[in-house]
Scaffold this motif. Structure first.
Motif, PDB file in Angstrom:
ATOM      1  N   VAL A  52       3.086  10.408   7.809  1.00  0.00           N
ATOM      2  CA  VAL A  52       1.810   9.772   7.452  1.00  0.00           C
ATOM      3  C   VAL A  52       0.982   9.633   8.728  1.00  0.00           C
ATOM      4  O   VAL A  52       1.497   9.167   9.745  1.00  0.00           O
ATOM      5  CB  VAL A  52       2.024   8.379   6.816  1.00  0.00           C
ATOM      6  CG1 VAL A  52       0.687   7.702   6.517  1.00  0.00           C
ATOM      7  CG2 VAL A  52       2.857   8.490   5.546  1.00  0.00           C
ATOM      8  N   PRO A  53      -0.289  10.026   8.725  1.00  0.00           N
ATOM      9  CA  PRO A  53      -1.115   9.896   9.926  1.00  0.00           C
ATOM     10  C   PRO A  53      -1.209   8.442  10.397  1.00  0.00           C
ATOM     11  O   PRO A  53      -1.198   7.501   9.602  1.00  0.00           O
ATOM     12  CB  PRO A  53      -2.491  10.418   9.475  1.00  0.00           C
ATOM     13  CG  PRO A  53      -2.202  11.296   8.301  1.00  0.00           C
ATOM     14  CD  PRO A  53      -1.022  10.680   7.619  1.00  0.00           C
ATOM     15  N   SER A  54      -1.344   8.267  11.709  1.00  0.00           N
ATOM     16  CA  SER A  54      -1.396   6.924  12.289  1.00  0.00           C
ATOM     17  C   SER A  54      -2.562   6.117  11.727  1.00  0.00           C
ATOM     18  O   SER A  54      -2.434   4.906  11.485  1.00  0.00           O
ATOM     19  CB  SER A  54      -1.513   7.021  13.813  1.00  0.00           C
ATOM     20  OG  SER A  54      -0.412   7.695  14.360  1.00  0.00           O
ATOM     21  N   GLY A  55      -3.705   6.776  11.513  1.00  0.00           N
ATOM     22  CA  GLY A  55      -4.866   6.072  10.999  1.00  0.00           C
ATOM     23  C   GLY A  55      -4.633   5.473   9.625  1.00  0.00           C
ATOM     24  O   GLY A  55      -5.101   4.366   9.315  1.00  0.00           O
ATOM     25  N   GLN A 120      -0.714   8.136  -0.036  1.00  0.00           N
ATOM     26  CA  GLN A 120       0.202   7.757   1.037  1.00  0.00           C
ATOM     27  C   GLN A 120       0.144   6.249   1.283  1.00  0.00           C
ATOM     28  O   GLN A 120       1.185   5.584   1.407  1.00  0.00           O
ATOM     29  CB  GLN A 120      -0.151   8.512   2.328  1.00  0.00           C
ATOM     30  CG  GLN A 120       0.164   9.993   2.289  1.00  0.00           C
ATOM     31  CD  GLN A 120      -0.245  10.693   3.576  1.00  0.00           C
ATOM     32  OE1 GLN A 120      -1.220  10.302   4.221  1.00  0.00           O
ATOM     33  NE2 GLN A 120       0.496  11.720   3.957  1.00  0.00           N
ATOM     34  N   ALA A 121      -1.086   5.706   1.353  1.00  0.00           N
ATOM     35  CA  ALA A 121      -1.252   4.276   1.607  1.00  0.00           C
ATOM     36  C   ALA A 121      -0.634   3.450   0.486  1.00  0.00           C
ATOM     37  O   ALA A 121       0.041   2.433   0.724  1.00  0.00           O
ATOM     38  CB  ALA A 121      -2.732   3.942   1.767  1.00  0.00           C
ATOM     39  N   ARG A 122      -0.843   3.878  -0.777  1.00  0.00           N
ATOM     40  CA  ARG A 122      -0.298   3.127  -1.899  1.00  0.00           C
ATOM     41  C   ARG A 122       1.219   3.097  -1.861  1.00  0.00           C
ATOM     42  O   ARG A 122       1.844   2.047  -2.069  1.00  0.00           O
ATOM     43  CB  ARG A 122      -0.775   3.755  -3.217  1.00  0.00           C
ATOM     44  CG  ARG A 122      -0.395   2.952  -4.453  1.00  0.00           C
ATOM     45  CD  ARG A 122      -0.637   3.752  -5.730  1.00  0.00           C
ATOM     46  NE  ARG A 122       0.286   4.890  -5.846  1.00  0.00           N
ATOM     47  CZ  ARG A 122       1.554   4.770  -6.244  1.00  0.00           C
ATOM     48  NH1 ARG A 122       2.056   3.579  -6.524  1.00  0.00           N
ATOM     49  NH2 ARG A 122       2.302   5.849  -6.344  1.00  0.00           N
ATOM     50  N   ARG A 123       1.829   4.246  -1.584  1.00  0.00           N
ATOM     51  CA  ARG A 123       3.292   4.311  -1.576  1.00  0.00           C
ATOM     52  C   ARG A 123       3.880   3.521  -0.411  1.00  0.00           C
ATOM     53  O   ARG A 123       4.875   2.798  -0.578  1.00  0.00           O
ATOM     54  CB  ARG A 123       3.745   5.771  -1.508  1.00  0.00           C
ATOM     55  CG  ARG A 123       3.408   6.571  -2.743  1.00  0.00           C
ATOM     56  CD  ARG A 123       4.160   7.890  -2.759  1.00  0.00           C
ATOM     57  NE  ARG A 123       3.759   8.741  -3.869  1.00  0.00           N
ATOM     58  CZ  ARG A 123       4.387   9.858  -4.227  1.00  0.00           C
ATOM     59  NH1 ARG A 123       5.462  10.246  -3.546  1.00  0.00           N
ATOM     60  NH2 ARG A 123       3.952  10.572  -5.236  1.00  0.00           N
ATOM     61  N   VAL A 124       3.289   3.662   0.774  1.00  0.00           N
ATOM     62  CA  VAL A 124       3.810   2.934   1.934  1.00  0.00           C
ATOM     63  C   VAL A 124       3.753   1.430   1.686  1.00  0.00           C
ATOM     64  O   VAL A 124       4.701   0.691   1.984  1.00  0.00           O
ATOM     65  CB  VAL A 124       3.030   3.307   3.212  1.00  0.00           C
ATOM     66  CG1 VAL A 124       3.381   2.357   4.358  1.00  0.00           C
ATOM     67  CG2 VAL A 124       3.338   4.738   3.621  1.00  0.00           C
ATOM     68  N   ALA A 125       2.639   0.953   1.139  1.00  0.00           N
ATOM     69  CA  ALA A 125       2.505  -0.475   0.843  1.00  0.00           C
ATOM     70  C   ALA A 125       3.586  -0.941  -0.135  1.00  0.00           C
ATOM     71  O   ALA A 125       4.167  -2.029   0.021  1.00  0.00           O
ATOM     72  CB  ALA A 125       1.121  -0.768   0.285  1.00  0.00           C
ATOM     73  N   GLY A 144       6.615   7.178  11.226  1.00  0.00           N
ATOM     74  CA  GLY A 144       5.792   7.615  12.357  1.00  0.00           C
ATOM     75  C   GLY A 144       6.437   8.638  13.259  1.00  0.00           C
ATOM     76  O   GLY A 144       5.807   9.116  14.215  1.00  0.00           O
ATOM     77  N   GLY A 145       7.699   8.998  12.988  1.00  0.00           N
ATOM     78  CA  GLY A 145       8.381   9.988  13.825  1.00  0.00           C
ATOM     79  C   GLY A 145       8.765   9.453  15.189  1.00  0.00           C
ATOM     80  O   GLY A 145       9.026  10.218  16.113  1.00  0.00           O
ATOM     81  N   GLY A 146       8.842   8.115  15.333  1.00  0.00           N
ATOM     82  CA  GLY A 146       9.158   7.521  16.635  1.00  0.00           C
ATOM     83  C   GLY A 146      10.510   6.852  16.687  1.00  0.00           C
ATOM     84  O   GLY A 146      10.715   5.936  17.481  1.00  0.00           O
TER      85      GLY A 146
END
Length: 581
Positions: A52-55, A120-125, A144-146
């Motif tokens: 998912v993009p950082s923004g 993406q935002a809906r699922r992450v939330a 975030g791949g970190g």
């Protein structure tokens, strides 16, 4: 997911090896094989890609936390880590999930990539609503791949071996290529790692665990006493390329990097040459760019491996070769327990006649002083120094602590690093336990020598005042980043300076008023079109803080140009080198 989050927290909180191994063993004993398979992947160094993009993450975090962006940013600056910040500011979860790690990764995380940002935002939330603070922290790291954790691959192998009652060397061998990412971890792969010695054959193209060398720091005058006679050692040049194993089995060729990445398709020249090797052959060596009979600087190889498509021009501009220096398998027989000298003799009988596979030359001198004299030519040859391999050495696994220099191991006798005195201009917070301390620095040199201290001070005042430099004016040119080399105490000291001299903030990065000079060391230097300075340095690290040096005496671009002049290609002969009588 809960169990892996607890393990992650345990490993992050402990510094004791025994405690980490015990935590790993408990997890692998309790976890389902599918979950354990993914845990091994992440803990052993598998790199999850950002899904998912950082923004998008930033926006949904602000919205779910009910914070204005400026307040979330302030929280982030105080904490220093995005994943941890989100875990702190989100409201309590409304659900409780008992899904395992495999389901989270395969059915949730991996399916996020490529979805519209709104979805993406809906699922992450919704995922955050199922996890506690520790689970959210872990999830954010994976999204975030970190993901990073304070445990080595050797500890993971040790825990697996002890828990299953099998030889750790066998587990290490089976784990080769496990984190390549082309085949998803699964329960079958995990069970293969921990099965009995008779559990079945390895994957056909699987390499062996790489044997790693120690840095030789003993003074020359102690070599005779601690290493014994030079005749007991095989001495080869240390080339600056990509360490790789070439595997030829069942008339197929595989090339594996030391990072356990399958890179076969990137080097068709080596694949073609390896086709002539006998079946059941595994070589250890270095992939390099060979031009005009010489080994070219590493940056040319780096440019090639960064290309997704190998055009005719790329192949012509950066033709690769393979310098073989060890033989691990011949005729399907594992040779790693045979002495180094015997393996070298067998290697000489195998390598020869292939256009892109060369035999690493062996140098001979009658004394260590003679080798030291020859080593002075290393930089002019474009190599990093010498590799010393005891003739009785077996091919081990990884890097083992070795107190006795003559105990049959490998040593890298590298030349002193190149160095310049440069000025700190940007800083960013570190990761993990250094997340609240500024440890990642950007350094600059002068574009030319200041006429005097007054001119340098005027240039620094212009920087502080954000004045654009006039044509021909004295200014600083950023050229390198580094984050290692200082002690924790020194990092804390520099952190205080950074916070008190900050000029601007750009997200996690701060620009600072130049006040500190550092000696920066690096292994190599080359031209680069990707950097504004036109310079790229290899493996930069901070050697010391130069409190004794005023800013106007820091080095210049001319200093870097002078170091560039020392970088030349190294010749690799197809015949045996001249030997001293």
């Amino acid at each position: 997911m809960k169990r892996f989050a607890r393990l992650f927290a345990e490993l992050d909180a402990s510094t004791a090896t025994s405690a980490k191994v015990a935590a790993l063993k408990r997890y692998f004993a309790e976890a389902a094989p599918g979950d354990a398979a993914w845990a091994v992947y992440f803990l052993a160094g598998g790199k999850p890609r950002q899904v998912v993009p950082s923004g998008v993450l930033w926006a949904v975090a602000c919205q779910r936390a009910g914070l204005p962006e400026w307040l979330f940013d302030a929280s982030y600056q105080a904490v220093g880590d995005f994943a941890e910040t989100v875990a702190h500011v989100l409201p309590p979860p409304v659900l409780e999930s008992d899904l395992g790690l495999a389901v989270w990764v395969e059915e949730r995380l991996l399916t996020l990539r490529g979805l519209p940002p709104e979805e993406q935002a809906r699922r992450v939330a919704s995922y955050w609503d199922e996890l506690d603070s520790a689970g959210r922290f872990l999830l954010n790291k994976l999204i975030g791949g970190g993901f990073r954790v304070g445990v080595s691959k050797l500890l993971v192998q040790r825990a697996l071996a002890e828990g299953a009652g099998v030889d750790a060397k066998l587990v290490a061998q089976r784990m080769m290529g496990y984190t390549d990412g082309r085949v998803a971890p699964g329960p079958e792969r995990f069970l293969q790692l921990t099965g009995s010695a008779e559990a079945g054959p390895l994957d056909l193209g699987q390499p062996y665990p790489f044997f790693l060398a120690h840095q030789l720091d003993a003074p020359l005058e102690e070599f005779d006493a601690r290493l014994a006679a030079p005749e007991d050692w095989i001495v080869e040049w240390k080339y600056d390329g990509i360490r790789a194993q070439v595997v030829k089995r069942a008339s197929q060729v595989w090339i594996w990097s030391r990072g356990e990445e399958l890179v076969t398709e990137r080097f068709p020249e080596i694949v073609a040459a390896a086709a002539a090797l006998p079946n059941g052959t595994v070589l250890d060596g270095e992939v390099v760019v060979c031009k005009d009979g010489k080994v070219a600087p590493f940056n040319l190889l780096q440019q090639r491996i960064g290309r997704k498509t190998l055009t005719k021009k790329v192949l012509a501009d950066a033709p690769v070769g393979y310098i073989a220096y060890d033989l691990l398998e011949l005729g399907g027989a594992d040779l790693r327990e045979r002495p180094q000298g015997e393996r070298r003799e067998l290697l000489e009988g195998v390598v020869g006649g292939q256009a892109a596979i060369l035999l690493s030359p062996v140098e001979t001198r009658s004394s260590w002083e003679g080798f030291a004299e020859l080593r002075r030519e290393a930089r002019a040859r474009g190599v990093e120094g010498f590799m010393l391999k005891h003739r009785q050495a077996r091919y081990g696994t990884g890097r083992r602590k070795q107190e006795d220099l003559a105990a049959g191991t490998w040593w890298k006798w590298k030349i002193e690093p190149l160095s310049v005195d440069c000025i700190l201009v940007y800083a960013q917070a570190g990761h993990g336990r250094r997340a609240s301390v500024y440890t990642d620095y950007t350094f600059a040199v002068w574009n030319r020598s200041p006429e005097d201290a007054a001119e340098a001070e005027a240039a620094l005042e212009a920087i502080a005042g954000k004045e654009p430099p006039a044509p021909g004016a004295l200014q600083l040119v950023a050229f390198a980043k580094a984050y290692s080399g200082l002690t924790d105490e020194e990092f804390r000291r520099v952190d205080k300076v950074i916070r008190s001299t900050t000029l601007e903030k750009f997200g996690p990065v701060r620009s600072v008023r130049p006040t500190m000079v550092f000696e920066l060391g690096f292994e190599g230097i080359n031209r680069s079109n990707r950097h504004k300075s036109g310079i790229a340095v290899r493996f930069p690290r901070m050697l010391r803080i130069r409190d004794d040096k005023p800013l106007y005496e820091a080095d210049t671009m001319a200093s870097l140009e002078a170091l560039l002049a020392l970088q030349h290609g190294a010749a690799v002969s197809r015949r045996e080198p001249d030997r001293e009588e």
